[in-house]
Design a protein around this motif. Structure first.
Motif, mmCIF file in Angstrom:
data_model
loop_
_atom_site.group_PDB
_atom_site.id
_atom_site.type_symbol
_atom_site.label_atom_id
_atom_site.label_comp_id
_atom_site.label_asym_id
_atom_site.label_seq_id
_atom_site.Cartn_x
_atom_site.Cartn_y
_atom_site.Cartn_z
ATOM 1 N N LYS A 65 12.572 -5.606 0.069
ATOM 2 C CA LYS A 65 13.371 -5.983 1.238
ATOM 3 C C LYS A 65 12.758 -5.474 2.540
ATOM 4 N N PHE A 66 11.783 -4.580 2.430
ATOM 5 C CA PHE A 66 11.233 -3.903 3.601
ATOM 6 C C PHE A 66 9.765 -4.270 3.802
ATOM 7 N N ALA A 67 9.380 -4.372 5.069
ATOM 8 C CA ALA A 67 7.960 -4.480 5.385
ATOM 9 C C ALA A 67 7.303 -3.112 5.318
ATOM 10 N N MET A 68 8.099 -2.074 5.592
ATOM 11 C CA MET A 68 7.562 -0.720 5.613
ATOM 12 C C MET A 68 8.685 0.291 5.414
ATOM 13 N N VAL A 69 8.392 1.304 4.618
ATOM 14 C CA VAL A 69 9.283 2.454 4.420
ATOM 15 C C VAL A 69 8.444 3.698 4.673
ATOM 16 N N TYR A 70 9.006 4.669 5.371
ATOM 17 C CA TYR A 70 8.260 5.916 5.568
ATOM 18 C C TYR A 70 9.194 7.111 5.456
ATOM 19 N N ALA A 71 8.624 8.258 5.108
ATOM 20 C CA ALA A 71 9.450 9.446 4.896
ATOM 21 C C ALA A 71 8.601 10.707 4.885
ATOM 22 N N GLY A 72 9.066 11.731 5.600
ATOM 23 C CA GLY A 72 8.525 13.062 5.412
ATOM 24 C C GLY A 72 8.919 13.544 4.027
ATOM 25 N N ALA A 73 8.038 14.291 3.371
ATOM 26 C CA ALA A 73 8.285 14.693 1.976
ATOM 27 C C ALA A 73 9.276 15.837 1.831
ATOM 28 N N GLN A 74 9.569 16.545 2.910
ATOM 29 C CA GLN A 74 10.163 17.874 2.810
ATOM 30 C C GLN A 74 11.656 17.916 2.493
ATOM 31 N N GLU B 284 0.844 -1.187 0.000
ATOM 32 C CA GLU B 284 0.000 0.000 0.000
ATOM 33 C C GLU B 284 0.886 1.246 0.000
ATOM 34 N N VAL B 285 0.426 2.300 -0.668
ATOM 35 C CA VAL B 285 1.090 3.605 -0.628
ATOM 36 C C VAL B 285 0.132 4.583 0.040
ATOM 37 N N LEU B 286 0.571 5.158 1.154
ATOM 38 C CA LEU B 286 -0.276 6.049 1.939
ATOM 39 C C LEU B 286 0.336 7.447 1.989
ATOM 40 N N PHE B 287 -0.534 8.460 2.002
ATOM 41 C CA PHE B 287 -0.118 9.839 2.247
ATOM 42 C C PHE B 287 -0.721 10.261 3.590
ATOM 43 N N LEU B 288 0.133 10.412 4.599
ATOM 44 C CA LEU B 288 -0.319 10.747 5.944
ATOM 45 C C LEU B 288 0.217 12.109 6.361
ATOM 46 N N GLN B 289 -0.062 12.482 7.600
ATOM 47 C CA GLN B 289 0.396 13.751 8.150
ATOM 48 C C GLN B 289 1.163 13.491 9.453
ATOM 49 N N GLY B 290 1.747 14.528 10.013
ATOM 50 C CA GLY B 290 2.449 14.379 11.280
ATOM 51 C C GLY B 290 3.929 14.121 11.155
ATOM 52 N N GLY B 291 4.438 13.995 9.924
ATOM 53 C CA GLY B 291 5.871 13.789 9.724
ATOM 54 C C GLY B 291 6.349 12.442 10.235
ATOM 55 N N ALA B 292 7.655 12.230 10.114
ATOM 56 C CA ALA B 292 8.247 10.995 10.629
ATOM 57 C C ALA B 292 8.048 10.881 12.135
ATOM 58 N N SER B 293 7.970 12.003 12.819
ATOM 59 C CA SER B 293 7.831 11.981 14.280
ATOM 60 C C SER B 293 6.565 11.259 14.724
ATOM 61 N N LEU B 294 5.466 11.427 13.983
ATOM 62 C CA LEU B 294 4.259 10.690 14.331
ATOM 63 C C LEU B 294 4.433 9.207 14.015
ATOM 64 N N GLN B 295 5.191 8.888 12.965
ATOM 65 C CA GLN B 295 5.458 7.484 12.645
ATOM 66 C C GLN B 295 6.231 6.793 13.769
ATOM 67 N N PHE B 296 7.095 7.540 14.456
ATOM 68 C CA PHE B 296 7.817 6.952 15.588
ATOM 69 C C PHE B 296 6.845 6.363 16.609
ATOM 70 N N THR B 297 5.676 6.995 16.733
ATOM 71 C CA THR B 297 4.651 6.530 17.663
ATOM 72 C C THR B 297 3.734 5.491 17.031
#
Length: 365
Positions: free
Chosen positions: A190-199, A72-85
Motif C-alpha cells: 500500500k506504500f511507496a515508502m516506509v521508514y523508521a528509526g530502529a530504536q 528495496e530495503v535500505l539501512f541508513l543513518q541519521g534517524g527519521a529526522s534526516l528522512q524528513f529532509t
C-alpha cells in the motif's frame, strides 16, 4: 524491579527496551564474534563475516514483514529526522505539491523540512483537538497530481495511532513508522515508502530502515548530493559508506527474536494484551486516570495519560520511580505520563505497572 528481576521496568519512549535474550547473546559474542578473534564492531564492513550478518538482517526483515520483491530495503543513518529532509529533496519535484497529514510533533517537523524544498500542503490536521485523534479517512482530500502523501503512523508524544491507512490511489503514500514498525502485520504494498528509526521496535539507535518501491525510487531527483540520494544506497546494498555495523547486527538479532515469538501475528496479539492491561486501569478508574487519546485512535505503543491532579501526578511518578519503573514521564512538550509498550517490553512489565496504578489509586483516592 524486584530481587527476582533485577532489570528495570523499562517504559522508555526510545531508545527503548530490547529483548533480554538478545542482550545476553550480544554479551556472549561481543569480544569474539563467530571465532574471528574480533568484535563485530572491530571488523571491516566489507568483509565476508559482516556482509553475511548484513544480508541476513535484510532477508529476515523481508520475510517477517512480507516485503514484495519490487521493494528495496535500505539501512541508513541519521534517524527519521534526516528522512524528513531526504524525502522532499528526492521526491518533491518542481511544480508539484506534497500532501502532509498532521497528527503530532513529528509530522510537524517533517512538514517544516519539506517547506525548504518546495510546496508541501496540509490536507488534514488534528492540532485543534490537541492531537487526541488521527483524521478520519473521509476527511482526506488527496490530489491526483501530488508528488506524494506523508503520514506518521504512530504518534509517540500524544499516544495516537492509525488503525487503518488511507488509500491514496496512484499518489505515492509515504509513512514514518518509527514507533510502530513491525508491531503488527502491514500490507507494505500500500506504500511507496516506509521508514523508521530502529530504536523503538527493531534494535538500538543508529540504524534507520527504509523500505522503498523500485518504481518510486526511479522517480527521484538527480541533482542532489550523492550520499543523500536513495539510489546511491540502493545500488550499493546500503554499503556506500561505513554503516552502523553493531546496530545492524543487533537489528538482525531482534528480528530472530521476533521469529521465535511466532512472527508479527503473535507480536500483534501480545501488544494488544499488554496495552489492554493499562488502558483497562485508565477506563475503570472513574476519572482518577484520564487518557489523552480518543478511544478510536489509541496507540498500542505509547499510552498517554494524566493523574487526577498535578500534585498527585508528581507523587505518582516519584513513587513509580522508587518502585523501579523507568520512562513514565510524558514528553517534555506536553507533560503527564506515558508508558511505551513496544514489542520488547514484556507482558510482566505491563502487568506490574497495571498493578501499581491500581494500588496507587486505592491509596490516594
Amino acid at each position: 524491579m524486584s530481587q527476582s528481576n533485577p532489570r528495570a521496568y523499562n517504559f522508555n519512549a526510545g531508545p527503548s527496551a530490547l529483548p533480554l535474550e538478545v542482550l545476553e547473546k550480544a554479551q556472549q559474542e561481543l569480544v569474539n564474534f563467530q571465532g574471528s578473534g574480533m568484535s563485530i564492531m572491530e571488523m571491516s564492513h566489507r568483509g565476508a563475516i559482516f556482509e553475511a550478518v548484513h544480508n541476513e538482517a535484510i532477508s529476515r526483515l523481508r520475510k517477517l514483514y512480507a516485503i514484495p520483491d519490487n521493494y528495496e530495503v535500505l539501512f541508513l543513518q541519521g534517524g527519521a529526522s534526516l528522512q524528513f529532509t531526504m524525502i522532499p529533496m528526492n521526491f518533491l519535484q518542481v511544480g508539484k505539491k506534497a500532501s502532509y497529514i498532521m497528527t503530532g510533533v513529528w509530522s510537524e517537523k517533517a512538514y517544516k523540512e519539506a517547506k525548504l524544498f518546495g510546496e508541501p500542503v496540509q490536507i488534514a490536521s488534528t492540532k485543534e483537538n490537541k492531537y487526541r485523534n488521527v483524521p478520519s479517512l473521509e476527511e482526506l482530500d488527496v490530489y491526483s497530481d501530488d508528488a506524494y502523501v506523508h503520514i506518521t503512523s504512530n504518534n509517540t508524544i500524544y499516544g495516537t495511532q492509525w488503525s487503518e491507512f488511507p488509500d491514496t490511489g496512484e499518489v505515492p503514500l509515504i509513512a514514518d513508522m518509527s514507533s510502530d514498525i513491525m508491531s503488527k502485520p502491514v500490507d507494505v504494498s500500500k506504500f511507496a515508502m516506509v521508514y523508521a528509526g530502529a530504536q523503538k521496535n527493531l534494535g538500538p539507535s543508529g540504524v534507520t530502515v527504509v523500505i522503498i518501491r523500485k518504481d518510486f525510487l526511479a522517480m527521484a531527483n538527480k541533482d542532489i548530493p550523492t550520499i543523500l540520494k536513495y539510489t546511491t544506497h540502493a545500488e550499493s546494498n546500503s554499503l556506500y559508506n561505513t554503516p552502523p555495523t553493531f546496530g545492524i547486527y543487533m537489528l538482525g538479532e531482534v528480528l530472530k527474536w521476533m521469529e521465535d515469538q511466532g512472527g508479527l501475528t503473535e507480536i500483534a496479539k501480545q501488544n494488544e494484551e499488554k496495552a489492554k492491561l493499562i488502558y483497562d486501569v485508565i477506563d475503570n478508574s472513574h476519572g482518577f486516570y484520564t487518557g489523552h487519546a480518543s478511544k478510536g485512535s489509541r496507540s498500542l505503543m505509547n499510552i498517554t495519560f494524566r493523574v487526577a491532579d498535578e500534585e498527585l501526578e508528581k507523587q505518582f511518578l516519584s513513587e513509580a520511580k522508587d518502585a523501579g519503573f523507568v520512562g513514565l514521564n510524558g514528553h517534555r512538550s506536553v507533560g503527564g505520563c506515558r508508558a511505551s509498550t513496544y514489542n520488547s517490553v514484556p507482558y510482566d512489565t505491563c502487568k506490574a505497572l497495571s498493578d501499581f496504578m491500581i494500588a496507587f489509586q486505592t491509596k490516594h483516592q
